[in-house]
Design a protein around this motif. Sequence first.
Motif, PDB file in Angstrom:
ATOM      1  N   GLN A   1       0.807  -1.219   0.000  1.00  0.00           N
ATOM      2  CA  GLN A   1       0.000   0.000   0.000  1.00  0.00           C
ATOM      3  C   GLN A   1       0.842   1.271   0.000  1.00  0.00           C
ATOM      4  OE1 GLN A   1      -2.236  -0.668   3.515  1.00  0.00           O
ATOM      5  NE2 GLN A   1      -3.551  -2.192   2.569  1.00  0.00           N
ATOM      6  N   GLY A   2       2.140   1.136   0.224  1.00  0.00           N
ATOM      7  CA  GLY A   2       3.002   2.316   0.231  1.00  0.00           C
ATOM      8  C   GLY A   2       2.992   3.059   1.553  1.00  0.00           C
TER       9      GLY A   2
ATOM     10  N   SER B   1       6.311   4.944   3.038  1.00  0.00           N
ATOM     11  CA  SER B   1       7.163   5.368   1.925  1.00  0.00           C
ATOM     12  C   SER B   1       6.275   6.122   0.939  1.00  0.00           C
ATOM     13  CB  SER B   1       7.794   4.162   1.236  1.00  0.00           C
ATOM     14  OG  SER B   1       6.795   3.292   0.785  1.00  0.00           O
ATOM     15  N   THR B   2       6.941   6.854   0.058  1.00  0.00           N
ATOM     16  CA  THR B   2       6.142   7.673  -0.853  1.00  0.00           C
ATOM     17  C   THR B   2       5.629   6.881  -2.041  1.00  0.00           C
ATOM     18  OG1 THR B   2       8.209   8.369  -1.801  1.00  0.00           O
ATOM     19  CG2 THR B   2       7.137   9.892  -0.292  1.00  0.00           C
ATOM     20  N   LEU B   3       6.100   5.663  -2.192  1.00  0.00           N
ATOM     21  CA  LEU B   3       5.517   4.869  -3.266  1.00  0.00           C
ATOM     22  C   LEU B   3       5.352   3.428  -2.814  1.00  0.00           C
ATOM     23  CD1 LEU B   3       7.906   4.192  -6.261  1.00  0.00           C
ATOM     24  CD2 LEU B   3       8.702   4.697  -3.985  1.00  0.00           C
ATOM     25  N   SER B   4       4.429   2.759  -3.488  1.00  0.00           N
ATOM     26  CA  SER B   4       4.118   1.394  -3.100  1.00  0.00           C
ATOM     27  C   SER B   4       4.900   0.421  -3.970  1.00  0.00           C
ATOM     28  CB  SER B   4       2.630   1.163  -3.297  1.00  0.00           C
ATOM     29  OG  SER B   4       2.323   1.395  -4.657  1.00  0.00           O
TER      30      SER B   4
ATOM     31  N   GLU C   1       3.910   0.427  -7.695  1.00  0.00           N
ATOM     32  CA  GLU C   1       4.424   1.575  -8.472  1.00  0.00           C
ATOM     33  C   GLU C   1       5.908   1.391  -8.788  1.00  0.00           C
ATOM     34  OE1 GLU C   1       2.460   5.594  -6.912  1.00  0.00           O
ATOM     35  OE2 GLU C   1       2.810   4.173  -5.298  1.00  0.00           O
TER      36      GLU C   1
ATOM     37  N   SER D   1      11.586  12.043 -10.378  1.00  0.00           N
ATOM     38  CA  SER D   1      10.800  11.104  -9.598  1.00  0.00           C
ATOM     39  C   SER D   1      10.747   9.766 -10.301  1.00  0.00           C
ATOM     40  CB  SER D   1       9.396  11.668  -9.432  1.00  0.00           C
ATOM     41  OG  SER D   1       8.647  10.811  -8.641  1.00  0.00           O
TER      42      SER D   1
ATOM     43  N   ASP E   1      11.612   6.546  -8.942  1.00  0.00           N
ATOM     44  CA  ASP E   1      11.980   5.521  -7.975  1.00  0.00           C
ATOM     45  C   ASP E   1      11.714   4.108  -8.493  1.00  0.00           C
ATOM     46  OD1 ASP E   1      12.786   7.431  -6.314  1.00  0.00           O
ATOM     47  OD2 ASP E   1      11.093   7.351  -4.952  1.00  0.00           O
TER      48      ASP E   1
END
Lengths: 378, 586
Positions: free
Chosen positions: B362-363, B366-369, B372, B531, B533
């Motif tokens: 679900q992320g 952190s800023t991404l899951s 992603e 961006s 990642d």
Amino acid sequence: MNFKLFTLTSILLTASLSGCLDGKSSDNQNIECTTLSAGHDDDGKLRILTYDVLALNDSMIESFETATGIEIEFIKESDAGGILDQMMLTKEAQQADLMIGLDNSYLQTAIENCLLRETLFTQSPQYQNISSSSLEAYQGKLAIPFDQGTVCLNYDENFVDGENITIPTSLWNLTEPQWNGKTSFPSPLSSSPGRAFMLATIDYFESDADEQTDAFDWWEKMSENDATFTSGWSESYETHYTGGYGEYTVGHIGDSHLTVSYCHSPGVEAYYSSNYTHSTSLELPKTSFHQVEYTGIINGAANVAGAEQFIEYLLSNDVNSMMPENNLMYSVLVNSSLPETDGFRHHADIATTTAEIPLVRIEMEMEQWLANWKEATQ
Amino acid sequence: MLTSKDRTLISNSIQWTVIIAFALTIILPLLYAIMRLEAVTGMSSLDSVISFFTLTETKEALRFTLLESLFSVILTLIIGLPLAWQLGRYEWKHISIIRSLISIPFVMPAIVAAMGFLALIDQGGPLDKIGIDLRTESGIIGNISSVTGIENTGHFIALVIAHAWFNISLVVRMVEPTLSTMDPRWEEQIRLLPAGNSRLGRVKNLWLPFIGPAIACASALCFVFSFTSFALVKWLTPTKSTLESLMADSGGTAGIYNYRIDTSEIVLAVCLVQLIILVTALAITSRLQRKHSLRHAIVSESSARKSRGKASFFGKAVLIGGLIFTLLPLILVAISSFVVRTVKNGTISSDFTLDAWKNAWQGDNSTLSIPEALSNSLIYALITLIFSIIIGWIIASSINRLENSGNMKLAKIVDMISLAPLAISAVMIGLGILLGILRWNPAMFNWFLIPVIPHVLLTTPFVVRVMLPAIRSLDISFEEQAKMLGLSPTKVWIHSRLSFLLGPLAVSSSLTIAFSLGEFGATWILVRSGSWDTLSILVDQLMGQPKFNPLVYPMAMASATVLMALTFVLFLLAEKVRPDGEGSGF
């Protein structure tokens, strides 16, 4: 407020009056900065330059995106220093709109290099809800505090039992044989808590009765006493320190019983370990440094309106009051406090007297201090 | 209608355009980075190289880098050679699966390897349980430390083992084909001669000349990989720096006028010294590889194996040991993703839960899951694949064409150009591109292909290395026959070239995808300006967070497990595509 601080504040306030000229933005000193045009195209996205600020998680971002329709993209740095480096590097063509995470040991450099532009948030009613302690170091329009904490020494109560090893009453105690090889410090060259603690030691030794020795003499003695110096906070706290959660993690070495962290770190330890911790902070006047982390619009931002909205969101009651749980730091809002759950508040110590070094002095002398520190510890 | 002369002209022009563009993409960012650093520091490159030997941290990093690389090569050979020997000389069931498994570490992202070894050497981990404490350095390791006086011996050993783990397959895959295709009669005959009647004599007069070049070539590559190691050093020996990690640490502030000039000085000096050392190592590799490829294919692999029969008990033990060593760190990574610590009344217990997976998916924190990051990683790997295969193939073909037309010197130059990205550190390529874009076209930052450039540069050399021997061995008569049959140029190309190159194409594809997925150095410096990642960055970000929250570490492990599984599946798929009887080489 001591005399030095008073004099400097007076100089700053007077200077700021003469600094405001047409078309230029200026803040708490007579620094004149032109507001730069956008360093990148405005495609509607909001680009945030930050480090791993825990509060900025996927669900928090999603609710902002849903509410405003603004898509967020992150440019991540490893720490606060990295944010400043990135802004310096891309000065001519800034790639982000908003920075989140510069603290008061870096802020002045950003201000003096015209890396930030004024925000309208100071006119927002919510600005009045920011506590005076968070605004103490900086009250201008270029940066808004969003979280805070006090950096101080933490020690392992299992080691400092009060019988064989007593609680240090002076930093010099740490240079004695019983502490040989048993302390670890994050380097001020690459760690923001490390830098904050170095600043505290400067004030500590300037304020003590002994005029023969300064902070760097102490650092040299610490180095001779086999203190461990690490590049970041994690390596010191997690890998070397015996009092924290590191003992439960892979890669733990556990050879030091005292390190640098926040005064409220024992509270965080307890919060995640069902009200259990054997770490506590060292309550020694002037060995702690009140760290405030800021957000600010980057000079050269493309999506200024989006950045303003995000500042509002970050400082809103809902988001900011959750800083202790979501970001492991104090909120900057008045009347906010730490949660009682699992001893968070109970174990979070409050420093009595923190070190006081004005931002301008930090900016002016930091390079020399870092060089001195490097020389003392190598 | 194009004549054959026109087609040759067009094909030659395309080849040269690609080679020149490739060379410029490496050289321009590097030159620009060097010029900018010279301007910022006010030092010439020569002064900078001299200053390298006056700075304590650079000298210390060089000493550590040389020491760990040397020991890593030695340990890799100690573990890899017996494995290659057993695997190459005897009959094994499911040999292609065994080979794939042994190759897994080499294609594993370095960050996953680092996580696996952290779990392996952890207190209470498998090594600690058998009395080898590499972290806190008690027991035997502590004794070694106190006897030798070397600090952090345990960490050093852990790093060397991890490098050996990473590079074993280089030794196995380079030495095994030579061993497995050697005519068994040679061995019988030499025993009858005075030069081969003792074991030492046989080693000296048969084995060393025969597999020596392959060993030397593998050693040189192991040296290069250990020398430029980054993620493993960052996590396993946090108190020490290699030249590469020193550069990465200083890279963030390098190249900025009037700001932290000391870091620019370090990056410039380290980059130049590293370049000199790596160019030398790669020149040796290239020379050895040429020698090595001349000694191939003496007899068919299966007949040689059959004549020696099945491996002894000792042989089987060596192989099983090798497989355990290969897979253990990876299994530990996967297990760690399910284990979450709970502390109650000061007593720690571990629970097996899916919580970390749920959070990572679900992320949270952190800023991404994971999904992603996974899609970013896959997109970059696939784009890298397309570019690298095309560029690598074209470069390999032109080297072959130049060799065939007697232009050996030019062929050598193009060969060296294709290897150049391996000599230039990933960090430096990233920095060069970053500074270059900032200077000339900042709008390019938002171009999603930017992080692909260093990936393509770093993987193309492998494509060239894999494709070149295969292209060299293509039989020209097939092309002539296809032409005589009146097939169209495309069909001629498919039947006389493509169909014979499917194997090497599969191998280079799997290597390219794996390297792209695991690439960390260049991405690490570039992602700071965009961006983009990927999974390896996500693992690093999670690992870098404070871990008060017990879920953070298993979340990092969950992300690493996904990265590992993805690499594993893609690699096995590529191995499956590889036609049977293609042998075992890279």
